[in-house]
Enzyme design. Sequence first.
Site, PDB file in Angstrom:
ATOM      1  N   ALA A   1      66.733  24.271 -83.634  1.00  0.00           N
ATOM      2  CA  ALA A   1      67.246  23.059 -84.293  1.00  0.00           C
ATOM      3  C   ALA A   1      68.743  22.906 -84.053  1.00  0.00           C
ATOM      4  O   ALA A   1      69.235  21.802 -83.785  1.00  0.00           O
ATOM      5  CB  ALA A   1      66.950  23.117 -85.793  1.00  0.00           C
ATOM      6  N   TYR A   2      69.470  24.019 -84.139  1.00  0.00           N
ATOM      7  CA  TYR A   2      70.915  23.964 -83.914  1.00  0.00           C
ATOM      8  C   TYR A   2      71.227  23.593 -82.473  1.00  0.00           C
ATOM      9  O   TYR A   2      72.066  22.705 -82.205  1.00  0.00           O
ATOM     10  CB  TYR A   2      71.525  25.328 -84.259  1.00  0.00           C
ATOM     11  CG  TYR A   2      73.006  25.439 -83.974  1.00  0.00           C
ATOM     12  CD1 TYR A   2      73.935  24.690 -84.701  1.00  0.00           C
ATOM     13  CD2 TYR A   2      73.483  26.307 -82.995  1.00  0.00           C
ATOM     14  CE1 TYR A   2      75.295  24.803 -84.442  1.00  0.00           C
ATOM     15  CE2 TYR A   2      74.837  26.428 -82.746  1.00  0.00           C
ATOM     16  CZ  TYR A   2      75.740  25.672 -83.455  1.00  0.00           C
ATOM     17  OH  TYR A   2      77.084  25.776 -83.202  1.00  0.00           O
ATOM     18  N   ALA A   3      70.554  24.240 -81.512  1.00  0.00           N
ATOM     19  CA  ALA A   3      70.796  23.945 -80.103  1.00  0.00           C
ATOM     20  C   ALA A   3      70.436  22.494 -79.785  1.00  0.00           C
ATOM     21  O   ALA A   3      71.120  21.844 -78.983  1.00  0.00           O
ATOM     22  CB  ALA A   3      70.000  24.903 -79.223  1.00  0.00           C
TER      23      ALA A   3
END
Length: 248
Positions: free
Chosen positions: A156-158
């Site tokens: 999700a962060y990437a």
Amino acid sequence: MESTMGTQTRVAIITGSSRGIGQAIARRLAKDGFSVVVNYAGNAENARATVADIEATGGRAIAVQADVADEVAVAAMFDRAEREFGGIDVVVNSAGLMVLGTIADFNLADLDRMHRTNIRGTFVVTQQAARRVRSGGAILNVSTSAERQALPTYGAYAASKGAVEALNLILARELRGRDITVNTVAPGPVATDLFLDGKDAATVDRIAKLNPMERLGKPDDIAEVVSFLAGPARWINGQVIYANGGMN
């Protein structure tokens, strides 16, 4: 680098600069001769301390609170920079939120929070930067090397940072003829509270050894790259610069 354009002092806005990488960037650009806007979301004490540190070494800085996803607050921050310092030359999108978890089990409320800060926030600030940065200036985003590493729990962060990188070359081309560069710095693991939170010593040591330098990055390592891109690096444009000690 030269700290002025002619007799005109250069001005930088750095979002999320009350701590971590953003704080290191604010201090470095102030050392380079910029007047600096230290943006913060909620930590006024840290922001004031950053301003005091800059002023103690002869620099000029102000602290301005603004939620980067709030277009009204961001426009007001740019207005303040123009009133205080006469214009804007460099904008660094350093504000960010990182929540880790597997894609299958990820909390969608956390996804929305990251989207608001990392994607919408970067877009809102960049929109104002595209309208207001002076000729000879630079717009800089902060992404992540985790996107290329494809590490579990970073999905999700990437993904949020991948969206940031997607703006990079497009905006550089949209600003054709204005002598404004647009680049993204993609740090590897950096020893900040954001990165270290929730990780035990064994995990930190394992991640540190992923690069041949066998250490975590320091905020100053990233600030050094930003300093270069904000100043003399006029022929680097539309690029993603991986600052990770050779991790990938």
